[in-house]
Design a protein around this motif. Structure first.
Motif: not given
Length: 403
Positions: A305-315, A342-353
């Motif tokens: 919902l938030y990482g892939h959509r690059r929604d910083v506030a939602g994340y 823990t976590a399985d990887h990252g999905c930085d919502p400030t990152w490109g793509g």
């Protein structure tokens, strides 16, 4: 004596040693969200100000971030609580996808490279699509490219309903995704289509076929539902789930864990439509978990919902909502239980793509007996090894116990 592995899907903390290889050097999911919150760039009607995750902070999230990147993000400045054990882990598997991360957590690093579809348009081999359409009686497909799931659904959803052609797309992960309308196309028909696609993509070494059902009448109200289903290849070796099941331990899995492990050793699976419902289901699982049992939970909203959509506030809001419920989890633990968050990887919502980011992950531990840093772990598999040791079951082939 029980054990719980709780995966905050995509909540990476930067600092992956090989991030540059993936184009992700400098990616830092938690750190960049905290920066945005502190600067007021993540303010919304639902949240304001610095990131507020006091219970994760008390478990050592700030220290884990500092050890991974050299700095404590704003809002995570408080010291870990006296009973916290914490560290961070690097991934051995050659990818930044969901199965690789989860399998490695469970003690099985992925020793091979996944297959990926090219970024050309069309992206899928013509013979693959011809066989899929023939096997399922389809007039054709829509999409046939790399895409964000929500964007391609909005773009092609009406055409899909009109033509009966499913929307097929992929991403930087090793996936073949099929989106279809639950009523116009049919949910069970979508599942059967994915089951037909699974063996067809095996020769391309694709990790998952994913059913992406949605509802709504127009692009303005199309929305994906909780009826997603993943059709994954099974892990290449015995995981902590296999070991626990073989030794007749009670296993409860939460969310998409059962799909990720191809329903092998996943015991009683509890699902929910969002993180909040999944948290409640996890508490139900703890209440039913027998002595010596294992819970393995995934909380997917952070990622989808938030990482892939690059929604910083939602994340940020999702992190705070998860944190607010942590006392319920901690209070449900017995003194001899082991909890690893823990976590399985990252999905930085400030990152490109819109893809996952290669990052190290936090390892936050509560077990009532051990506290302090556990250092930088060279593999996520150390989590599975430690859980096996705690439950006094046969060790996994990979990983080193924390202490």
């Amino acid at each position: 004596m029980r054990a719980l592995i709780v995966v905050m899907d995509s909540v990476g903390i930067g600092g992956a040693l090989d991030a540059a290889r993936y184009g992700d050097e400098g990616a830092d999911t938690v750190g960049h969200i905290a920066d945005a919150c502190a600067a007021g760039r993540a303010d919304s009607d639902q949240r304001q100000g610095p990131l507020q995750v006091p219970y994760l902070t008390a478990l050592g999230l700030g220290e884990a971030c500092e050890r991974a990147t050299g700095r404590k993000p704003p809002g995570l400045q408080r010291r870990a609580g006296a009973g916290a054990a914490f560290g961070h882990a690097h991934e051995l598997s050659r990818g930044k996808d969901t199965p690789s991360g989860h399998w490695e957590i469970a003690g099985v690093p992925v020793p091979f490279d996944w297959g990926y579809f090219p970024k050309a348009v069309p992206t899928f081999p013509p013979e693959l699509i011809r066989q899929l359409c023939a096997s399922a009686g389809l007039p054709g497909i829509l999409g046939n490219r790399h895409a964000s799931g929500t964007e391609i659904m909005a773009e092609l959803g009406e055409a899909h309903i009109e033509t009966g052609q499913p929307i097929c797309y992929t991403s930087a992960d090793s996936v073949f995704q099929i989106a279809a309308h639950e009523q116009a196309f049919g949910l069970e028909r979508l599942y059967r289509l994915c089951e037909a696609a699974r063996p067809l993509v095996d020769r391309f070494n694709i990790g998952r076929v994913i059913a992406r059902p949605f509802v709504g009448e127009t692009p303005a109200d199309f929305r994906r539902t909780a009826n997603r289903r993943d059709y994954a290849v099974p892990p290449p070796d015995s995981t902590i789930l296999d070991v626990a099941t073989a030794e007749q331990r009670h296993v409860v899995t939460i969310g998409k864990i059962a799909d990720i492990f191809a329903h092998r050793g996943t015991g009683h699976n509890l699902k929910g439509e969002n993180n909040d419902v999944l948290f409640t289901r996890m508490l139900e699982g703890i209440a039913m978990l027998g002595d010596g049992g294992l819970i393995f939970a995934n909380f997917v909203d952070f990622d989808t919902l938030y990482g892939h959509r690059r929604d910083v506030a939602g994340y940020a809001r999702a992190l705070e909502a998860f944190d607010a419920r942590l006392p319920e989890l901690l209070n449900a633990l017995r003194s001899d239980d082991l909890l690893v968050i823990t976590a399985d990887h990252g999905c930085d919502p400030t990152w490109g793509g819109s893809d996952h980011t290669r990052e190290s992950v936090p390892v936050l531990i509560a077990n009532g007996r051990t506290a302090g840093p556990i250092g930088a772990r060279s593999s996520f598999a150390d989590i599975g090894a430690t859980v096996a040791a705690h439950l006094q079951i046969s060790p996994t082939r990979h990983g080193r116990v924390f202490w």
